[in-house]
Design a protein around this motif. Structure first.
Motif, short mmCIF file in Angstrom:
data_model
loop_
_atom_site.label_atom_id
_atom_site.label_comp_id
_atom_site.label_asym_id
_atom_site.label_seq_id
_atom_site.Cartn_x
_atom_site.Cartn_y
_atom_site.Cartn_z
N ALA A 158 63.44 -6.28 -53.92
CA ALA A 158 62.62 -6.59 -52.74
C ALA A 158 62.74 -5.52 -51.66
O ALA A 158 61.81 -5.33 -50.87
N SER A 159 63.86 -4.79 -51.64
CA SER A 159 64.05 -3.79 -50.59
C SER A 159 63.78 -2.36 -51.05
O SER A 159 63.93 -1.43 -50.28
N ASN A 160 63.39 -2.17 -52.32
CA ASN A 160 63.16 -0.84 -52.86
C ASN A 160 61.79 -0.80 -53.55
O ASN A 160 61.61 -1.44 -54.57
N PRO A 161 60.83 -0.02 -53.02
CA PRO A 161 59.48 -0.03 -53.59
C PRO A 161 59.37 0.44 -55.04
O PRO A 161 58.40 0.10 -55.72
N ASP A 162 60.34 1.19 -55.53
CA ASP A 162 60.28 1.70 -56.91
C ASP A 162 61.26 1.01 -57.85
O ASP A 162 61.47 1.46 -58.97
N ALA A 163 61.84 -0.09 -57.40
CA ALA A 163 62.83 -0.80 -58.21
C ALA A 163 62.17 -1.67 -59.27
O ALA A 163 61.06 -2.17 -59.09
N ILE A 164 62.89 -1.84 -60.36
CA ILE A 164 62.50 -2.76 -61.42
C ILE A 164 63.77 -3.43 -61.93
O ILE A 164 64.81 -2.79 -62.08
N GLY A 165 63.69 -4.72 -62.14
CA GLY A 165 64.84 -5.49 -62.64
C GLY A 165 64.34 -6.72 -63.35
O GLY A 165 63.14 -6.89 -63.59
N TYR A 166 65.25 -7.61 -63.68
CA TYR A 166 64.88 -8.84 -64.36
C TYR A 166 65.77 -9.97 -63.86
O TYR A 166 66.95 -9.77 -63.54
N ILE A 167 65.18 -11.14 -63.74
CA ILE A 167 65.87 -12.33 -63.27
C ILE A 167 65.31 -13.53 -64.03
O ILE A 167 64.33 -13.41 -64.76
N GLU A 168 65.91 -14.68 -63.82
CA GLU A 168 65.37 -15.91 -64.38
C GLU A 168 64.03 -16.18 -63.69
O GLU A 168 63.91 -16.01 -62.48
N LYS A 169 63.06 -16.61 -64.44
CA LYS A 169 61.73 -16.86 -63.87
C LYS A 169 61.81 -17.90 -62.75
O LYS A 169 61.07 -17.81 -61.77
N SER A 170 62.71 -18.83 -62.87
CA SER A 170 62.86 -19.87 -61.84
C SER A 170 63.35 -19.32 -60.51
O SER A 170 63.21 -19.98 -59.48
N ALA A 171 63.89 -18.10 -60.48
CA ALA A 171 64.40 -17.50 -59.25
C ALA A 171 63.37 -16.63 -58.53
O ALA A 171 63.63 -16.11 -57.45
N VAL A 172 62.18 -16.48 -59.10
CA VAL A 172 61.14 -15.64 -58.50
C VAL A 172 60.61 -16.29 -57.23
O VAL A 172 60.41 -17.49 -57.17
#
Length: 141
Positions: free
Chosen positions: A116-130
């Motif tokens: 959320a704080s980095n425009p070029d970041a990519i990661g993965y999380i549980e869909k329920s946490a979006v």
């Protein structure tokens, strides 16, 4: 005593079932122009074969903690590899001087905050946490 063993087994089976049904969301910054990505594009970034997002920006990939269940699920679903195989591949890449693995963060909350704080970041999380602070570019079951 036997009833306790049965309850323990049932509890463990239900937990395993819940983990197996978890959905993984690959996320980017909400302001990133990337609308969607294929599993191959995401795998390329997380396996060190590509260092850019579809728009051409250098990807700042972040990984979950090695002990996180979501990490194993992500790598098996998106790359078709086990986390241990990915770790071995990154060891070869690092040894050859051709790259560095994604930064490892402690939790999905940390990954989401970083993305959320980095425009070029990519990661993965549980869909329920979006939430609205990030954008889903790939969702896998």
């Amino acid at each position: 005593m036997m009833k306790f063993k049965h309850l323990t087994v049932l509890a463990l089976l239900s937990l395993a079932g819940a983990a197996a049904q978890a959905q993984v969301a690959v996320i980017v910054n909400s302001k990133n122009a990337t609308a969607s990505m294929t599993a191959d594009q995401v795998a390329g970034i997380f396996l060190g074969k590509s260092s850019t997002l579809p728009g051409g920006a250098t990807a700042a990939a972040v990984d979950q903690a090695e002990s996180a269940a979501i990490r194993e699920l992500f790598y098996s679903k998106v790359t078709g590899k086990q986390a241990a195989q990915v770790k071995a591949a990154w060891s070869r890449i690092v040894f050859s001087g051709k790259g560095t693995p994604p930064k490892e963060l402690a939790s999905s909350a940390d990954v989401k905050k970083f993305v959320a704080s980095n425009p070029d970041a990519i990661g993965y999380i549980e869909k329920s946490a979006v939430d609205g602070s990030v954008k889903v570019v790939l969702s896998v079951d």
